[in-house]
Design an enzyme around this catalytic site. Structure first.
Site, short mmCIF file in Angstrom:
data_model
loop_
_atom_site.label_atom_id
_atom_site.label_comp_id
_atom_site.label_asym_id
_atom_site.label_seq_id
_atom_site.Cartn_x
_atom_site.Cartn_y
_atom_site.Cartn_z
N HIS A 58 13.61 16.83 10.53
CA HIS A 58 14.14 18.19 10.45
C HIS A 58 14.38 18.78 11.93
O HIS A 58 15.23 19.78 12.06
CB HIS A 58 13.10 19.35 9.80
CG HIS A 58 13.28 19.44 8.49
ND1 HIS A 58 14.29 19.52 7.67
CD2 HIS A 58 11.93 19.28 7.33
CE1 HIS A 58 13.73 19.29 6.39
NE2 HIS A 58 12.53 19.39 6.23
N MET A 65 5.08 22.15 8.12
CA MET A 65 6.51 23.22 8.37
C MET A 65 6.94 22.90 9.61
O MET A 65 6.26 22.72 10.52
CB MET A 65 5.87 24.53 8.36
CG MET A 65 6.92 25.52 8.62
SD MET A 65 8.39 25.53 7.39
CE MET A 65 9.82 25.92 8.43
N GLU A 78 15.96 19.71 2.60
CA GLU A 78 14.86 19.16 2.05
C GLU A 78 14.95 17.42 1.64
O GLU A 78 14.16 16.67 1.67
CB GLU A 78 13.98 19.82 1.09
CG GLU A 78 13.48 21.22 1.63
CD GLU A 78 12.58 20.89 2.84
OE1 GLU A 78 12.15 19.66 3.24
OE2 GLU A 78 12.54 21.94 3.62
N GLU A 129 9.05 15.70 9.11
CA GLU A 129 9.07 16.97 9.81
C GLU A 129 9.99 16.92 10.95
O GLU A 129 10.76 17.77 11.37
CB GLU A 129 7.79 17.65 10.27
CG GLU A 129 6.79 17.89 9.19
CD GLU A 129 7.37 18.71 8.02
OE1 GLU A 129 8.18 19.64 8.43
OE2 GLU A 129 7.29 18.35 7.00
ZN ZN Z 1 11.07 19.50 4.85
#
Ligand code: ZN
Ligand code: NAG
Ligand code: NAG
Ligand code: NAG
Ligand code: NAG
Ligand code: NAG
EC number: 3.4.11.-
Length: 942
Positions: free
Chosen positions: A367, A329, A386, A364
């Site tokens: 992001h 995450m 995503e 990750e």
């Molecule tokens: Zn992701």
């Protein structure tokens, strides 16, 4: 927390004025308040926050208890003081709060104060609205537009092992139970940690303070204000604790918050950014964080250059957790991972583990800019977030590991994988309507292959036809323009279009218009090229041509399609298909020439040809397959098998594409062929065709098996190439499962050597999954027991995972049932792994019906006991029904749907519909193809 919270000095200082004004306001509004017409229609019954208030900052103090209380519960206590601004007059404050027990002050669940000396309405009534997860605060007056207020709460929550919100993870270290308090806020669990405006557009600054036991380390998004080594103990409620304060965050969404208290240690490097990798002390001292540390610096540098935006934070922490629901995450500045995804042990991890670490870390970190710095306004467009990260993860990993050719693998891992789902009539578009995504389970359902893999595929296509330079230029302007803010998807199209114009790129239509076709309608086209006339046409590709598409599309299921192609090995200029059909005279071929479209599968579509062209392609494959690019060799196989499924070409033509494999040594075509043959295995596993297929595949794999035996000096070494390493695994797996004798001896011997000396495992990490599986399948209870003991003992998560999947390979029903029952006991199988174990068992021919019976019997229990956060119900349904191909199985499935309609299917609702549709299609497929398939295999093995 025992301490009382006080209103700010300002608030207290202005009390007199405040009270006076409030009194006036109250008298003015009392009458209206009693009038039901006046209360805005039940805003607390709606799942979306009203547009009345905007958060500015939160000061949150949390104290997780790492010891159970007298009732045996693990809890955390906390308090929060938030500042928000009123942007539209209102007399009700709605703030998300879920499963928190709020402390009352003056009879209310919260306190409201002013900032400055403005009057503050008094609180009339507060309560928790459970269905919509709000703390509702009704006021005796109106909040004024433009004014800021302060809301204070004090609360207690459970530090449960539910993998959601602030939760606890446990592990064993030298026989001692260790507790980690950690968090998973995404998508809607911040509200389970403290009351907050829990929507992505409600960005705010967070001042976080954690209280934690001496000897533990606290981490959050911001850097600790006092270094971990210099912290001092204080006493709160006569308990000695350490108080760690963190630098205020940048303005950010609640779902990106992270909090961790553990006794972990770290490895770090200090360049411009402080980079730390955190894990269990033993994992760190064994060097398992080193690879991630080695990767992070280069990958951050790569993305800084790629986006042309500096890394926005002062530090980058990444942490490996024993219990974690997702793969990882992207919390801003404190990324959380499953252990298997972050930790790498050069001795025990396979090349697949290594690749996974590289791609997930890249995903990750991507992001940190795309998603965190600039955030989509609402979850209906989460595909862009995503999909984007799923595309650029390949670029970041390629930068870190240039030898791997990893960018090619997006075709197998994402494009081909999602074609299978997106070819169903029950698929859905990338983007949903904002108003269709309200409830938390609707949000969770969006995190599927469509969002990740189709998202990645269409962005890769976009980047290809814009060129990478133009793509990143537009991207960079977008990120710079919207830093710390929220966007909608069309904002990205706008800035890409500007870059297109600035660079004089010629496109047949604008970026927005082209992309709408791919984003707003589900599915994808098959492009049919007739090389005798040069005509191209498109058609919505459906795996089952008889299925009915109920979802209307304003674009009538037509796409604007970029076509990259070659003629007999020579690349030709790109052409576009703008409507249903068109003619391109250059696509006519002369005698002996072949045409190949969708080079490197940069386009999100399949391709069909006239029969002559297919035969010329097959001819080229059998004569010299190297003339056709390796990705397209995989594509030819994948397209052909799927076109056959859709009855657009004969199944024997599809099977003809795998004949050349006896000469193929590359991973991608082999992997694709094996994937497609898996479907045949699933459909025919109970029939006589199964044996002939086995015989054929044994014949085809034998040269590959020998090739690798040669290449590795009789299995003493490992091939140098990354893809070769994968294909070596395929060679062994298939050779063993089709009964190549020297293969079975090989794996059984290795496993036996390990059983004889459990402290010394002689099997190379790359080969372990395959060797364990093959040996456990060939073995008896003793082999299984040994595997189980090794699984329980494994201190490396990636090793445990390999054993976990292999334990499902046994052919013993008793053992399989025992294994299934363990998924309901988290001391045996961690909750995060329960779904996978069920699906692994279902993938075994022997275990298929056992897993289905198990799921049917326990659905109600699993669904109500575990619910969101531990089982992936969608994966379970997809997994246990994948071989369904008889009327009887269809009836069972429909019965299951009926029987459990009361309990519900939550995030598996769509998966269940897909399963029904797939089963119906399978039944038809078997009926229509069994004969032809059996004949083909019989001929080829004669
Ligand atoms: Zn992701
Ligand atoms: C939050 O804490 C910061 C720093 O300690 C302080 O300046 C600020 O006034 C506090 N804000 C609130 C809403 O309590
Ligand atoms: C990390 O980098 C160092 C220095 O280049 C190297 O010696 C080490 O082998 C690398 N570790 C891993 C696990 O890749
Ligand atoms: C498109 O298909 C129709 C019907 O088959 C045909 O009449 C027409 O000529 C085609 N158009 C082009 C541009 O090929
Ligand atoms: C296709 O991919 C290969 C391998 O990644 C690359 O070398 C080649 O240039 C690509 N071909 C085209 C036409 O893009
Ligand atoms: C393996 O190597 C031997 C000798 O080096 C050679 O004769 C044989 O053809 C090779 N086999 C394969 C499948 O490459």
């Amino acid at each position: 927390m025992g301490k009382r919270i006080h209103c700010s000095v300002m608030c207290v200082g202005c009390t007199l004025l405040g009270i006076a004004s409030v009194a006036t306001i109250v008298s003015l509004w009392t009458i209206q308040l009693l009038d039901p017409e006046d209360t805005p229609e039940k805003s607390w019954d709606k799942y979306r926050l009203p547009d009345t208030l905007l958060p500015d900052s939160y000061n949150v103090t949390l104290w997780p208890r790492l010891q159970p209380n007298k009732d045996g519960l693990y809890v955390f206590t906390g308090n929060s003081s938030m500042v928000f601004k009123c942007v539209r007059e209102t007399n009700v404050i709605l703030i998300h709060s879920n499963k928190l027990s709020l402390t009352k002050t003056n009879g209310h669940l919260a306190r409201l104060c002013s900032l400055g000396c403005n009057p503050v309405p008094t609180i009339w009534k507060t309560w928790l609205q459970e269905t919509t997860q709000y703390l509702v605060i009704q006021l005796n007056g109106y909040l004024q537009v433009g004014e800021s207020y302060q809301l204070q709460t004090e609360f207690e929550g459970e530090l449960a092992d539910d993998l959601a919100g602030f939760y606890r993870s446990e592990y064993d270290e030298n026989g001692e139970k260790k507790i980690v308090a950690t968090s998973q806020m995404h998508p809607t669990h911040a509200r389970k940690t403290f009351p907050c405006f829990d929507e992505p557009a409600m960005k705010a600054v967070f001042h976080i303070t954690l209280l934690h036991p001496p000897g533990t380390v606290a981490l959050s998004n911001g850097k600790e204000t006092v270094s971990h080594s210099e912290t001092k103990e204080i006493t709160v409620d006569s308990t000695a604790v350490i108080q760690t304060k963190f630098e205020p965050t940048k303005p950010m969404s609640t779902y990106l918050l992270a909090l961790v208290v553990s006794d972990y240690s770290s490895v770090s490097s200090q360049g411009e950014t402080l980079i730390r990798i955190w894990a269990r002390k033993k994992a760190i001292s064994d060097g398992h964080g080193d690879y991630a540390l080695n990767l992070t610096g280069p990958i951050l540098t790569f993305f800084e250059n790629y986006y042309n935006v500096p890394y926005p934070l002062s530090k980058s922490d990444q942490i490996a957790l024993p219990d974690f629901y997702f793969g990882a995450m992207e919390n801003w500045g404190l990324v959380t991972y499953r252990e298997t995804n972050l930790l790498y042990d050069p001795v025990i991890s396979s090349n697949e583990n290594k690749e996974r670490t590289a791609t997930i870390v890249a995903h990750e970190l991507a992001h940190m800019w795309f998603g965190n710095l600039v955030t989509l306004r609402w979850w209906n467009e989460v595909w862009l977030n995503e999909g984007f990260a799923s595309y650029v993860e390949y670029l970041g990993a390629d930068y870190a590991e240039p030898e791997w050719n990893i960018k090619d693998l997006i075709v197998l891992n994402d494009v081909h994988r999602v074609f299978a789902v997106d070819a169903l009539a029950s698929s859905h578009p990338l983007s949903s309507k904002e108003e269709e995504i309200m409830r938390p389970e609707q949000i969770s359902e969006l995190f599927d292959a469509i969002s990740y893999s189709k998202g990645a595929a269409v962005l890769r296509m976009l980047s290809d036809f814009l060129t990478e330079t133009v793509f990143v230029q537009g991207l960079s302007t977008y990120l710079n323009t919207f830093a710390y803010k929220n966007t909608v998807g069309t904002d990205l199209w706008f800035y890409l279009q500007r870059a297109v114009q600035a660079n004089g790129i010629v496109l047949p239509r604008g970026v927005h218009e082209i992309m709408d076709r791919w984003v707003l309608q589900m599915g994808f086209p098959v492009i049919t090229i007739n090389t005798s006339t040069g005509e191209l046409s498109q058609q919505h590709f459906l795996l089952d041509p008889e299925s009915v598409v109920e979802r209307p599309s304003e674009f009538k299921y037509e796409w604007i399609v970029p076509v990259n192609w070659m003629k007999s090995g020579v690349v030709q200029p790109r052409t576009w298909l703008l409507k249903k059909n068109a003619t391109n005279r250059d696509m006519k071929t002369s005698v002996g020439q072949w045409l190949l479209a969708n080079l490197n599968v940069t386009g999100y579509y399949r391709v069909n040809y006239d029969l002559d062209n297919w035969n010329r392609l097959l001819d080229q494959l059998s004569k010299d397959h190297h003339v056709i690019p390796v990705i397209n060799r995989a594509q030819i196989v994948d397209d052909a098998f799927n076109l056959a499924r859709a009855k657009m070409i004969p199944v024997s033509l599809a099977l003809n594409t795998i004949k050349y494999l006896s000469h193929e040594r590359e991973y991608m075509p082999w992997e694709t062929a094996l994937d497609n043959l898996d479907y045949f295995y699933l459909m025919f596993d109970q029939t006589a065709t199964y044996d002939i297929m086995q015989k054929y595949l044994k014949k085809q794999i034998t040269p590959l098996f020998s090739y690798f035996r040669n290449l590795t000096s009789d299995w003493m070494t490992i091939p140098a190439g990354h893809m070769d390493q994968y294909n070596q695994v395929n060679a062994i797996r298939v050779a063993c499962s089709t009964g190549v004798e020297s293969c079975q001896n090989l794996t059984t011997n290795w496993y036996q050597q390990w059983m004889d000396n459990p402290d010394h495992n002689p099997i190379h990490p790359n080969l372990r999954s395959t060797v364990y599986c093959s040996a456990i399948a060939a073995g008896k209870a003793e082999e299984w027991e040994f595997g189980w003991q090794m699984f329980k003992k494994a201190s490396i998560a990636s090793e445990a995972d390999k054993l976990m999947s292999s334990l499902a390979c046994t052919r013993d029903e008793l053992l399989l049932n025992r294994y299934l029952s363990y998924t309901l006991d988290s001391t045996k199988v961690r909750k995060q792994d329960a779904t996978s174990v069920i699906v692994y068992v279902a993938s075994n021919v022997v275990g298929q019906s056992l897993a289905w019976d198990f799921v049917r019997k326990n659905w109600r229990y699993m669904f109500t006991e575990y619910g969101v956060g531990s089982f992936s119900f969608a994966k379970i349904i997809g997994g246990v029904t994948q071989s369904f191909s008889t009327q009887h199985e269809l009836e069972q499935l429909l019965q299951f749907k009926k029987e459990n309609s009361g309990v519900g299917f939550g995030s598996a609702t769509a998966a269940l519909e897909q399963a029904i549709e797939k089963t119906q299609a399978n039944i038809k497929w078997v009926a229509e193809n069994e004969r032809e398939v059996a004949d083909w295999f019989t001929n080829e093995t004669a």
